[in-house]
Design a protein around this motif. Structure first.
Motif, PDB file in Angstrom:
ATOM      1  N   UNK A 175       0.825  -1.210   0.000  1.00 33.32           N
ATOM      2  CA  UNK A 175       0.000   0.000   0.000  1.00 33.32           C
ATOM      3  C   UNK A 175       0.865   1.268   0.000  1.00 33.32           C
ATOM      4  N   UNK A 176       1.895   1.287   0.830  1.00 32.68           N
ATOM      5  CA  UNK A 176       2.748   2.466   0.916  1.00 32.68           C
ATOM      6  C   UNK A 176       3.448   2.733  -0.412  1.00 32.68           C
ATOM      7  N   UNK A 177       3.867   1.654  -1.069  1.00 34.39           N
ATOM      8  CA  UNK A 177       4.534   1.809  -2.363  1.00 34.39           C
ATOM      9  C   UNK A 177       3.562   2.340  -3.409  1.00 34.39           C
ATOM     10  N   UNK A 178       2.324   1.822  -3.421  1.00 32.46           N
ATOM     11  CA  UNK A 178       1.325   2.293  -4.384  1.00 32.46           C
ATOM     12  C   UNK A 178       1.021   3.766  -4.179  1.00 32.46           C
TER      13      UNK A 178
ATOM     14  N   UNK B 226       1.746   9.536  -5.858  1.00 29.92           N
ATOM     15  CA  UNK B 226       2.276  10.889  -5.729  1.00 29.92           C
ATOM     16  C   UNK B 226       3.215  11.228  -6.883  1.00 29.92           C
ATOM     17  N   UNK B 227       3.981  10.234  -7.327  1.00 33.63           N
ATOM     18  CA  UNK B 227       4.861  10.464  -8.465  1.00 33.63           C
ATOM     19  C   UNK B 227       4.084  10.750  -9.747  1.00 33.63           C
ATOM     20  N   UNK B 228       2.976  10.027  -9.948  1.00 35.45           N
ATOM     21  CA  UNK B 228       2.154  10.272 -11.134  1.00 35.45           C
ATOM     22  C   UNK B 228       1.521  11.664 -11.091  1.00 35.45           C
ATOM     23  N   UNK B 229       1.099  12.068  -9.894  1.00 31.42           N
ATOM     24  CA  UNK B 229       0.538  13.420  -9.762  1.00 31.42           C
ATOM     25  C   UNK B 229       1.609  14.476 -10.053  1.00 31.42           C
ATOM     26  N   UNK B 230       2.846  14.185  -9.633  1.00 28.75           N
ATOM     27  CA  UNK B 230       3.938  15.097  -9.940  1.00 28.75           C
ATOM     28  C   UNK B 230       4.198  15.184 -11.441  1.00 28.75           C
ATOM     29  N   UNK B 231       4.076  14.041 -12.135  1.00 36.42           N
ATOM     30  CA  UNK B 231       4.232  14.054 -13.594  1.00 36.42           C
ATOM     31  C   UNK B 231       3.147  14.903 -14.252  1.00 36.42           C
ATOM     32  N   UNK B 232       1.930  14.828 -13.729  1.00 35.44           N
ATOM     33  CA  UNK B 232       0.850  15.666 -14.265  1.00 35.44           C
ATOM     34  C   UNK B 232       1.203  17.147 -14.124  1.00 35.44           C
ATOM     35  N   UNK B 233       1.662  17.513 -12.936  1.00 33.85           N
ATOM     36  CA  UNK B 233       2.000  18.919 -12.701  1.00 33.85           C
ATOM     37  C   UNK B 233       3.130  19.380 -13.638  1.00 33.85           C
ATOM     38  N   UNK B 234       4.106  18.485 -13.823  1.00 34.01           N
ATOM     39  CA  UNK B 234       5.283  18.853 -14.613  1.00 34.01           C
ATOM     40  C   UNK B 234       4.951  18.963 -16.098  1.00 34.01           C
ATOM     41  N   UNK B 235       4.296  17.956 -16.635  1.00 36.10           N
ATOM     42  CA  UNK B 235       4.082  17.908 -18.079  1.00 36.10           C
ATOM     43  C   UNK B 235       2.886  18.731 -18.549  1.00 36.10           C
TER      44      UNK B 235
ATOM     45  N   UNK C  39      -7.403  -8.013 -19.219  1.00 39.44           N
ATOM     46  CA  UNK C  39      -7.194  -6.593 -19.005  1.00 39.44           C
ATOM     47  C   UNK C  39      -7.167  -6.359 -17.498  1.00 39.44           C
ATOM     48  N   UNK C  40      -6.485  -5.303 -17.087  1.00 32.17           N
ATOM     49  CA  UNK C  40      -6.397  -5.110 -15.652  1.00 32.17           C
ATOM     50  C   UNK C  40      -5.865  -3.742 -15.279  1.00 32.17           C
ATOM     51  N   UNK C  41      -6.037  -3.408 -13.996  1.00 32.83           N
ATOM     52  CA  UNK C  41      -5.401  -2.205 -13.485  1.00 32.83           C
ATOM     53  C   UNK C  41      -4.967  -2.364 -12.037  1.00 32.83           C
ATOM     54  N   UNK C  42      -4.024  -1.510 -11.672  1.00 38.35           N
ATOM     55  CA  UNK C  42      -3.509  -1.407 -10.306  1.00 38.35           C
ATOM     56  C   UNK C  42      -4.048  -0.120  -9.697  1.00 38.35           C
ATOM     57  N   UNK C  43      -4.725  -0.225  -8.551  1.00 37.03           N
ATOM     58  CA  UNK C  43      -5.248   0.964  -7.872  1.00 37.03           C
ATOM     59  C   UNK C  43      -4.101   1.704  -7.184  1.00 37.03           C
ATOM     60  N   UNK C  44      -4.014   3.003  -7.450  1.00 37.51           N
ATOM     61  CA  UNK C  44      -3.023   3.849  -6.789  1.00 37.51           C
ATOM     62  C   UNK C  44      -3.620   4.607  -5.608  1.00 37.51           C
ATOM     63  N   UNK C  45      -4.941   4.554  -5.485  1.00 35.63           N
ATOM     64  CA  UNK C  45      -5.625   5.261  -4.398  1.00 35.63           C
ATOM     65  C   UNK C  45      -6.807   4.414  -3.948  1.00 35.63           C
ATOM     66  N   UNK C  46      -7.225   4.550  -2.692  1.00 36.58           N
ATOM     67  CA  UNK C  46      -8.443   3.850  -2.264  1.00 36.58           C
ATOM     68  C   UNK C  46      -9.635   4.341  -3.077  1.00 36.58           C
ATOM     69  N   UNK C  47     -10.512   3.427  -3.497  1.00 32.16           N
ATOM     70  CA  UNK C  47     -11.668   3.819  -4.303  1.00 32.16           C
ATOM     71  C   UNK C  47     -12.719   2.718  -4.261  1.00 32.16           C
TER      72      UNK C  47
END
Length: 603
Positions: free
Chosen positions: A241-244, A249-258, A404-412
């Motif tokens: 969970x901590x790693x996800x 947070x890293x993906x959100x940082x990429x959004x801000x940057x790009x 097909x699949x996905x990995x959750x990065x946040x609780x939902x």
């Protein structure tokens, strides 16, 4: 009816009524109007498409007619609402429901079935909702397939079939299923029984296990059985969970940057959701980045890799008659995909309608897909196995994903703008394939497929697939680090609204075993990655244009490089005490064939 133009209040009232009656098709309705306003389509096309959508909803057709030019309006009203037709329908009021015979002298465009319903409020010019919700559709009957004939269900409006529509009509005649009436009745009953079973089972209908059960080889047999019925499974704890959350947070940082947006300020996304740059995000929240550090960390995760191999083994991966090996379940690869980022309360992200990926028209037209579904089309649903790979690795699609699949990065969970499914993998695909051959469908129409024959998804709508939509359920709550996996034929969508309190983010990561079809794609994907281009088939927006931030091959683990085809896959992954010498030799032969395709110099 007056020729005075309707005012804005009338138009808004009509749109509100359309949305209420057609919630799953409303976005398409708005899209065709938007395309007309942008001058991308002409008025004739708008009328054609809208009438096709509204057939069977006469009160909406009446409401729509007020926005048409007088001549076109008169033609529409004559066709659907003439006094002669009304009198005939009125005289049939006390007859039992059922197919009605069209008079020989009637044209194809005049043939109708059922009873007219609903009234029309002349004061507001908006059709009033009928007391009875039973819908009437048009029966197009037998039609001349000559190119110069007025062929389609809009014959009364003076529109001819396109060449594509002629092709589709001919295709439907060629592949018409056997025992259709008997099989359709049986299929509807079976779906209704499944829905009752789902309601009784509640959340347990979609199986859920912890990743440790896979790693210890302790997955209960009943879980596997239920996966094969539902076509979907949740596997918890695949990433810590901590790693996800750190990846999130890293993906959100990429959004801000790009993209120069701030997830804490939805108004900053206005620059992205506009006509000038509509594909940086899709309106469902899918975001066009592929090569971020967080995405690669998830793709090359050791537990994620073992889960994908386990999923591959749920398939029958040998050809039925010859027992030829069709893919290597123990050799997993990386299919580079995007991610989904949903903002709470942001109404420009509208979710995704229920759909099936991996091919639209080709599921009826492509000989390989025809072979996959031949038991269904031959009226032998009891013999169809959704988990027999068959010719799926030879279809017109460029890549075979076992899941097909996905990995959750946040609780939902439900109402957080996340995944919805129709967890009936066998029954649902049979319903979708057979639906176009029912009497209420225009002669050329493949339900859920564009009349142009294009697109890679089949849309599931209330007009054509109402029974299936009764089985739609949210996939349920997941935590950061959990995964959801579903069969490539499974109907799925994304909730229209996100009523939660934080962004709902997932990384798309499918299971993708090595086979010749996939090896060819992987060779092209590898070269695209090295050039900095989007993977084959994706929009090449080159958003990740910062060489210091973009992942380089040297930053990947050994497993990550092998999964991407940057380094040779060791043959040791093939060897197991489970295989006989003959089986091991067969696997090695297929492995060598795939590697020759994967590592050859691209043309």
């Amino acid at each position: 009816m007056s020729d005075a133009r309707p005012n804005i209040q009338t138009a808004l009232a009509f749109l509100k009524q359309v949305k209420s009656e057609m919630p799953t098709e409303y976005d398409t309705f708005l899209e065709i109007l938007t395309q007309f306003r942008s001058k991308n389509v002409n008025a004739e096309m708008v009328v054609t498409v809208v009438i096709e959508m509204l057939i069977g909803r006469e009160y909406l057709l009446q409401g729509f007619s007020q926005f048409l030019p007088p001549a076109c309006r008169d033609c529409l009203m004559e066709r659907f609402f003439s006094p002669t037709k009304s009198a005939k329908l009125k005289s049939a009021k006390h007859e039992p429901d059922g197919p009605e015979m069209s008079s020989p002298e009637k044209s194809d465009g005049e043939k109708q079935r059922g009873k007219r319903r609903g009234g029309f409020d002349q004061s507001s010019l908006i059709g009033t909702l009928p007391p009875e919700q039973k819908r009437r559709r048009e029966s197009v009957g037998e039609m001349d397939l000559r190119p110069n004939a007025f062929l389609n269900s809009y014959a009364g409006m003076g529109k001819r079939m396109t060449q594509q529509q002629i092709y589709q009509a001919q295709l439907k005649k060629t592949i018409a299923p056997r025992r259709l009436a008997e099989m359709w009745m049986m299929l509807e009953k079976r779906i209704e029984e499944r829905i009752k079973q789902m309601e009784a089972a509640g959340s347990s209908w979609i199986p859920s296990i912890h990743v440790d059960e896979i790693l210890r080889d302790e997955v209960p047999a009943q879980v596997v059985e239920q996966v094969k019925v539902a076509g979907v499974i949740k596997i918890r704890g695949v990433m810590a969970r901590e790693k996800a959350l750190e990846v999130n947070q890293g993906m959100m940082g990429d959004l801000r940057h790009y993209l120069k947006v701030d997830p804490d300020k939805p108004e900053s996304y206005e620059a992205i959701y506009n006509e000038e740059n509509p594909k940086a995000f899709t309106f469902g929240g899918v975001q066009e980045m592929y090569y971020t550090r967080g995405q690669f960390e998830a793709r090359q995760d050791e537990k994620m890799h073992k889960v994908r191999v386990w999923l591959n083994h749920l398939w029958s991966y040998r050809e039925k008659s010859t027992r030829k090996l069709l893919f290597l379940p123990d050799v997993e690869t990386t299919y580079i995909d995007r991610w989904r980022h949903r903002l709470p309360g942001y109404d420009k992200q509208t979710g995704m309608k229920e759909h099936i990926d991996n091919g639209a028209m080709c599921r009826w037209a492509d000989p390989a897909w025809q072979e996959v579904y031949k038991e269904i089309m031959q009226g032998r649903l009891e013999d169809y196995d959704a988990w027999d790979v068959g010719k799926r690795t030879e279809t017109s699609g460029s890549f075979f994903r076992s899941f097909q699949g996905w990995l959750a990065l946040s609780p939902q969970g439900p109402n957080d703008g996340t995944l919805e499914v129709i967890p009936l993998v066998t029954e649902a695909i049979a319903y979708v394939l057979l639906r176009p051959f029912q009497e209420d469908v225009p002669v050329h129409q493949f339900c859920g497929v564009s009349d142009t024959g294009g697109g890679d998804t089949i849309e599931i709508t209330s007009r054509w697939h109402a029974l299936l939509l009764k089985a739609k359920v949210p996939v349920g709550a997941v935590d950061a680090g959990d995964t959801v996996w579903w069969h490539p034929d499974l109907i799925h969508g994304v909730e229209a609204d996100h009523a939660g309190c934080q962004p709902s983010n997932v990384l798309y990561i499918p299971a993708s075993p090595l086979c010749p079809q996939n090896a060819r794609y992987l060779a092209q994907q590898r070269e695209a990655f090295l050039r900095g281009d989007a993977p084959p088939g994706f929009p090449n927006l080159r958003i990740e244009n910062d060489p210091e931030r973009r992942v380089k091959p040297s930053q990947l683990t050994e497993l990550g490089k092998q999964l991407l085809g940057l380094e040779p896959i060791p043959k040791s992954v093939l060897y197991s005490s489970r295989w006989s010498e003959e089986e091991a030799e067969e696997r090695e032969k297929l492995f060598d064939e795939c590697c020759s395709l994967l590592y050859q110099t691209p043309a």
